[in-house]
Write a protein that holds these residues in place. Structure first.
Motif, PDB file in Angstrom:
ATOM      1  N   PRO A 109       0.793  -1.239   0.000  1.00 52.49           N
ATOM      2  CA  PRO A 109       0.000   0.000   0.000  1.00 52.49           C
ATOM      3  C   PRO A 109       0.822   1.284   0.000  1.00 52.49           C
ATOM      4  O   PRO A 109       0.416   2.284  -0.591  1.00 52.49           O
ATOM      5  N   SER A 114       5.633  -0.957   4.307  1.00 51.20           N
ATOM      6  CA  SER A 114       4.235  -0.517   4.392  1.00 51.20           C
ATOM      7  C   SER A 114       3.696  -0.797   5.782  1.00 51.20           C
ATOM      8  O   SER A 114       3.333  -1.930   6.113  1.00 51.20           O
ATOM      9  N   ASP A 116       0.975   0.005   6.751  1.00 48.46           N
ATOM     10  CA  ASP A 116      -0.452  -0.269   6.587  1.00 48.46           C
ATOM     11  C   ASP A 116      -0.699  -1.507   5.733  1.00 48.46           C
ATOM     12  O   ASP A 116      -1.691  -1.590   5.014  1.00 48.46           O
ATOM     13  N   ASN A 118      -1.873  -4.191   6.437  1.00 46.38           N
ATOM     14  CA  ASN A 118      -3.160  -4.827   6.738  1.00 46.38           C
ATOM     15  C   ASN A 118      -4.269  -4.397   5.785  1.00 46.38           C
ATOM     16  O   ASN A 118      -5.310  -5.052   5.703  1.00 46.38           O
ATOM     17  N   LYS A 119      -4.039  -3.298   5.054  1.00 45.53           N
ATOM     18  CA  LYS A 119      -5.030  -2.870   4.058  1.00 45.53           C
ATOM     19  C   LYS A 119      -5.230  -3.934   2.981  1.00 45.53           C
ATOM     20  O   LYS A 119      -6.289  -4.012   2.360  1.00 45.53           O
ATOM     21  N   LYS A 121      -4.698  -7.230   3.565  1.00 47.65           N
ATOM     22  CA  LYS A 121      -4.773  -8.524   4.258  1.00 47.65           C
ATOM     23  C   LYS A 121      -5.641  -9.520   3.496  1.00 47.65           C
ATOM     24  O   LYS A 121      -5.241 -10.664   3.246  1.00 47.65           O
TER      25      LYS A 121
END
Length: 347
Positions: A109, A114, A116, A118-119, A121
């Motif tokens: 991301p 990154s 983030d 988990n965006k 995932k």
């Protein structure tokens, strides 16, 4: 009791290895068998541990993702999913990796590190499952052919003057499209319009890579671009591509089926412009994008081809198209090019 999917995570960042591992280990049907910090370590552990799936960072020191992929394909039967940051080098390497046999790729991301991650995932875990299913798909020699007509009788009986070729694909599509487009002759004398599900930035690298190996000019499409024969137009990531009065129009209207560009948008608009002069082909991919589009192509008198299940990495899009009843013929990947050329009387 079922076997869990064994995943080897490869990334030069310890933080990213931990984050990606946590995502995978949170799922009941998969686990991280080990991690590796570079390509050399990845090759050693792939040989030793025999993972089902390898997530492979594109940009790494000593041996980058592409170099590692080439070696991994020689020593391991694991399917490889590339993790790429959007840089010029990263996107180019990713496209080449898909051509060389990587199952698919996931865009980080916000760069190499990154926070983030988990965006994406759900995308990571979904693609691991698809890659595992593909790895274990039974290989048969039975080629699925259309129930409607035979290959020869359809070609010989179809006399339309075609003036546009439409191609739509998703997971597994880059390699299929590369192989088909780079073998098209330079005198095909119609435009080729392509939607391949890819994020912004990667479609430019995809077009550039094909352009270097093609008889035709391959470009990432631009808004208000006049459509010309013997040019391949790749829909840019993040934009829907439509045909309006012989001109390409790009727009930022809402995603369809969770994607933009969408095959449906291209097929529907092109069918309404070119009418019966359309050949449309749906290739491997997740989901059902293209199903509404083939209905419009058939309603206007065009001709529809779908890739068969045995050669599709993911049979979702071809299957959805076939279920509409609007597909004229179902063919394995390696027969589609010759069939198109026969329709166009180029073979």
């Amino acid at each position: 009791m079922f076997d869990k999917i064994k995943v080897l995570v490869v990334d030069d960042s310890a933080f990213m290895r931990k984050m990606i591992s946590d995502i995978i280990n949170s799922q009941k049907d998969m686990y991280v068998i080990d991690t590796a910090k570079d390509g050399f370590e990845a090759i050693e552990k792939a040989i030793k541990l025999n993972p089902d799936i390898i997530t492979l960072d594109v940009e790494m020191p000593r041996k980058n993702g592409l170099e590692a992929l080439v070696e991994l394909k020689k020593v391991s039967k694991a399917e490889v999913i590339m993790l790429s940051s959007l840089t010029s080098e990263g996107s180019s390497i990713t496209i080449e990796a898909l051509r060389l046999g990587a199952f698919d790729f996931i865009q980080k991301p916000s760069g190499s590190i990154s926070l983030d991650i988990n965006k994406v995932k759900d995308e990571i875990t979904e693609k691991i499952r698809y890659a595992y299913a593909y790895k274990n798909k039974l290989k048969t020699n039975n080629k699925v052919i259309s129930n409607f007509v035979s290959n020869k009788s359809k070609v010989n009986s179809f006399n339309n003057n075609f003036n546009a070729l439409l191609l739509g694909a998703s997971t597994g599509g880059p390699k299929v499209l590369f192989d088909l487009i780079t073998k098209l002759p330079n005198n095909i004398d119609i435009p080729i319009l392509v939607v391949q599900h890819m994020p912004t930035g990667f479609t430019k690298a995809f077009a550039d890579r094909m352009n270097k190996s093609s008889n035709l000019r391959v470009v990432e499409a631009e808004d208000n671009q006049k459509i010309e024969n013997n040019v391949v137009y790749i829909a840019p990531g993040g934009y829907h591509m439509t045909v309006v009065n012989g001109v390409i129009k790009l727009d930022l209207s809402p995603q369809i089926h969770g994607v933009r560009p969408a095959v449906d948008k291209l097929f529907i608009s092109a069918a309404n412009y070119y009418k019966s002069g359309v050949i449309a082909s749906i290739f491997t991919g997740m989901g059902k994008d293209g199903a509404e589009g083939v209905k419009e192509v058939k309603k206007n008198g065009g001709h529809v081809i779908a890739q068969d299940e045995s050669t599709s990495v993911v049979f979702g899009m071809p299957k959805a198209a076939i279920q509409t009843g609007c597909v004229d013929i179902i063919l394995p990947e390696d027969e589609i090019l010759n069939y198109i050329l026969k329709l166009l009387k180029r073979a």
